[in-house]
Write a protein that holds these residues in place. Sequence first.
Motif, short mmCIF file in Angstrom:
data_model
loop_
_atom_site.label_atom_id
_atom_site.label_comp_id
_atom_site.label_asym_id
_atom_site.label_seq_id
_atom_site.Cartn_x
_atom_site.Cartn_y
_atom_site.Cartn_z
N PHE A 54 0.82 -1.22 0.00
CA PHE A 54 0.00 0.00 0.00
C PHE A 54 0.85 1.27 0.00
O PHE A 54 0.36 2.35 0.29
CB PHE A 54 -0.97 0.04 1.20
N GLY A 55 2.15 1.15 -0.28
CA GLY A 55 3.02 2.32 -0.28
C GLY A 55 3.34 2.83 1.11
O GLY A 55 3.83 3.94 1.27
N SER A 56 3.08 2.01 2.14
CA SER A 56 3.29 2.45 3.52
C SER A 56 4.77 2.53 3.88
O SER A 56 5.62 1.93 3.22
CB SER A 56 2.58 1.49 4.49
N LEU A 57 5.05 3.29 4.93
CA LEU A 57 6.40 3.38 5.49
C LEU A 57 6.32 3.06 6.97
O LEU A 57 5.47 3.60 7.68
CB LEU A 57 6.95 4.80 5.35
N LYS A 58 7.21 2.18 7.45
CA LYS A 58 7.29 1.92 8.88
C LYS A 58 7.91 3.13 9.56
O LYS A 58 8.86 3.71 9.05
CB LYS A 58 8.19 0.71 9.16
N VAL A 59 7.35 3.51 10.71
CA VAL A 59 7.86 4.65 11.47
C VAL A 59 7.86 4.34 12.96
O VAL A 59 7.12 3.48 13.43
CB VAL A 59 7.03 5.95 11.22
N LYS A 60 8.70 5.06 13.68
CA LYS A 60 8.63 5.13 15.13
C LYS A 60 8.11 6.52 15.43
O LYS A 60 8.71 7.51 15.02
CB LYS A 60 10.00 4.93 15.78
N ALA A 61 6.97 6.58 16.09
CA ALA A 61 6.32 7.86 16.36
C ALA A 61 6.41 8.19 17.85
O ALA A 61 6.42 7.29 18.69
CB ALA A 61 4.86 7.81 15.92
N ARG A 62 6.49 9.49 18.14
CA ARG A 62 6.45 9.94 19.53
C ARG A 62 5.51 11.14 19.62
O ARG A 62 5.66 12.13 18.91
CB ARG A 62 7.83 10.34 20.04
N ILE A 63 4.50 10.97 20.48
CA ILE A 63 3.57 12.05 20.79
C ILE A 63 3.68 12.25 22.29
O ILE A 63 3.42 11.33 23.07
CB ILE A 63 2.13 11.70 20.39
N GLY A 64 4.12 13.43 22.71
CA GLY A 64 4.35 13.68 24.13
C GLY A 64 5.39 12.71 24.67
O GLY A 64 6.46 12.56 24.09
N ALA A 65 5.05 12.00 25.73
CA ALA A 65 5.97 11.02 26.33
C ALA A 65 5.74 9.62 25.79
O ALA A 65 6.41 8.68 26.22
CB ALA A 65 5.79 11.03 27.85
N THR A 66 4.81 9.45 24.85
CA THR A 66 4.44 8.13 24.35
C THR A 66 5.09 7.85 23.01
O THR A 66 4.90 8.60 22.05
CB THR A 66 2.90 8.02 24.22
N SER A 67 5.86 6.76 22.95
CA SER A 67 6.48 6.30 21.69
C SER A 67 5.79 5.02 21.25
O SER A 67 5.42 4.19 22.08
CB SER A 67 7.97 6.04 21.88
N PHE A 68 5.65 4.87 19.94
CA PHE A 68 5.01 3.66 19.41
C PHE A 68 5.47 3.41 17.98
O PHE A 68 5.85 4.33 17.27
CB PHE A 68 3.48 3.75 19.49
N ALA A 69 5.44 2.14 17.58
CA ALA A 69 5.80 1.74 16.23
C ALA A 69 4.51 1.56 15.43
O ALA A 69 3.53 0.98 15.92
CB ALA A 69 6.59 0.45 16.25
N THR A 70 4.50 2.08 14.22
CA THR A 70 3.33 1.97 13.35
C THR A 70 3.79 2.19 11.92
O THR A 70 4.98 2.13 11.62
CB THR A 70 2.23 2.99 13.77
N SER A 71 2.86 2.43 11.03
CA SER A 71 3.16 2.78 9.65
C SER A 71 2.36 4.01 9.26
O SER A 71 1.28 4.24 9.80
CB SER A 71 2.80 1.62 8.70
N VAL A 72 2.90 4.78 8.34
CA VAL A 72 2.14 5.87 7.73
C VAL A 72 1.76 5.42 6.32
O VAL A 72 2.46 4.62 5.70
CB VAL A 72 2.94 7.20 7.68
N PHE A 73 0.62 5.93 5.86
CA PHE A 73 0.08 5.52 4.57
C PHE A 73 -0.18 6.73 3.70
O PHE A 73 -0.66 7.75 4.20
CB PHE A 73 -1.25 4.77 4.78
N PRO A 74 0.10 6.63 2.38
CA PRO A 74 -0.24 7.75 1.50
C PRO A 74 -1.75 7.91 1.43
O PRO A 74 -2.48 6.93 1.37
CB PRO A 74 0.35 7.34 0.15
N SER A 75 -2.22 9.15 1.49
CA SER A 75 -3.65 9.43 1.42
C SER A 75 -4.10 9.38 -0.03
O SER A 75 -3.50 10.01 -0.89
CB SER A 75 -3.95 10.80 2.00
N LYS A 76 -5.17 8.64 -0.27
CA LYS A 76 -5.71 8.58 -1.63
C LYS A 76 -6.63 9.76 -1.91
O LYS A 76 -6.77 10.18 -3.04
CB LYS A 76 -6.50 7.27 -1.82
N SER A 77 -7.26 10.32 -0.88
CA SER A 77 -8.26 11.36 -1.10
C SER A 77 -7.73 12.78 -0.94
O SER A 77 -8.28 13.71 -1.51
CB SER A 77 -9.44 11.17 -0.15
N ASP A 78 -6.66 12.96 -0.18
CA ASP A 78 -6.15 14.31 0.09
C ASP A 78 -4.89 14.62 -0.70
O ASP A 78 -3.85 14.90 -0.15
CB ASP A 78 -5.83 14.47 1.58
N GLY A 79 -5.00 14.54 -2.02
CA GLY A 79 -3.82 14.85 -2.84
C GLY A 79 -2.86 13.69 -2.88
O GLY A 79 -1.71 13.85 -3.25
#
Length: 112
Positions: A54-79
């Motif tokens: 799906f064109g995804s990229l694995k990322v390590k994300a951090r929001i505030g003090a919380t870190s988590f592993a996930t993927s980001v995906f290209p948006s089909k509807s928003d450009g």
Amino acid sequence: MTLAERIDHTGRLWRWTGGSGSGTWHFLTIDGAAGEALSGTAVMRKLEGTARGFGSLKVKARIGATSFATSVFPSKSDGGSNGQVWLLPVKASVRRAEGLAEGDEVEVSLEY
């Protein structure tokens, strides 16, 4: 050894509900310079033959003090046709830990 790239982005948390109420997901839209950086990496991985589904990229994300592993995906509807807009899913455990609700402005750091 691959060096990780890091980007910081601020966006508004929004909710998507599936057809017939089949599920609810919360996302941050990654666009602008951050979206362009992710798109550049996606193109390089495609050329290297290491692209993911799906064109995804694995990322390590951090929001505030919380870190988590996930993927980001290209948006089909928003450009997404030009690949400059990406979606970061933000699961319930992260939203609870950081006290986040739909509509909140959220700062995220991504390593990829």
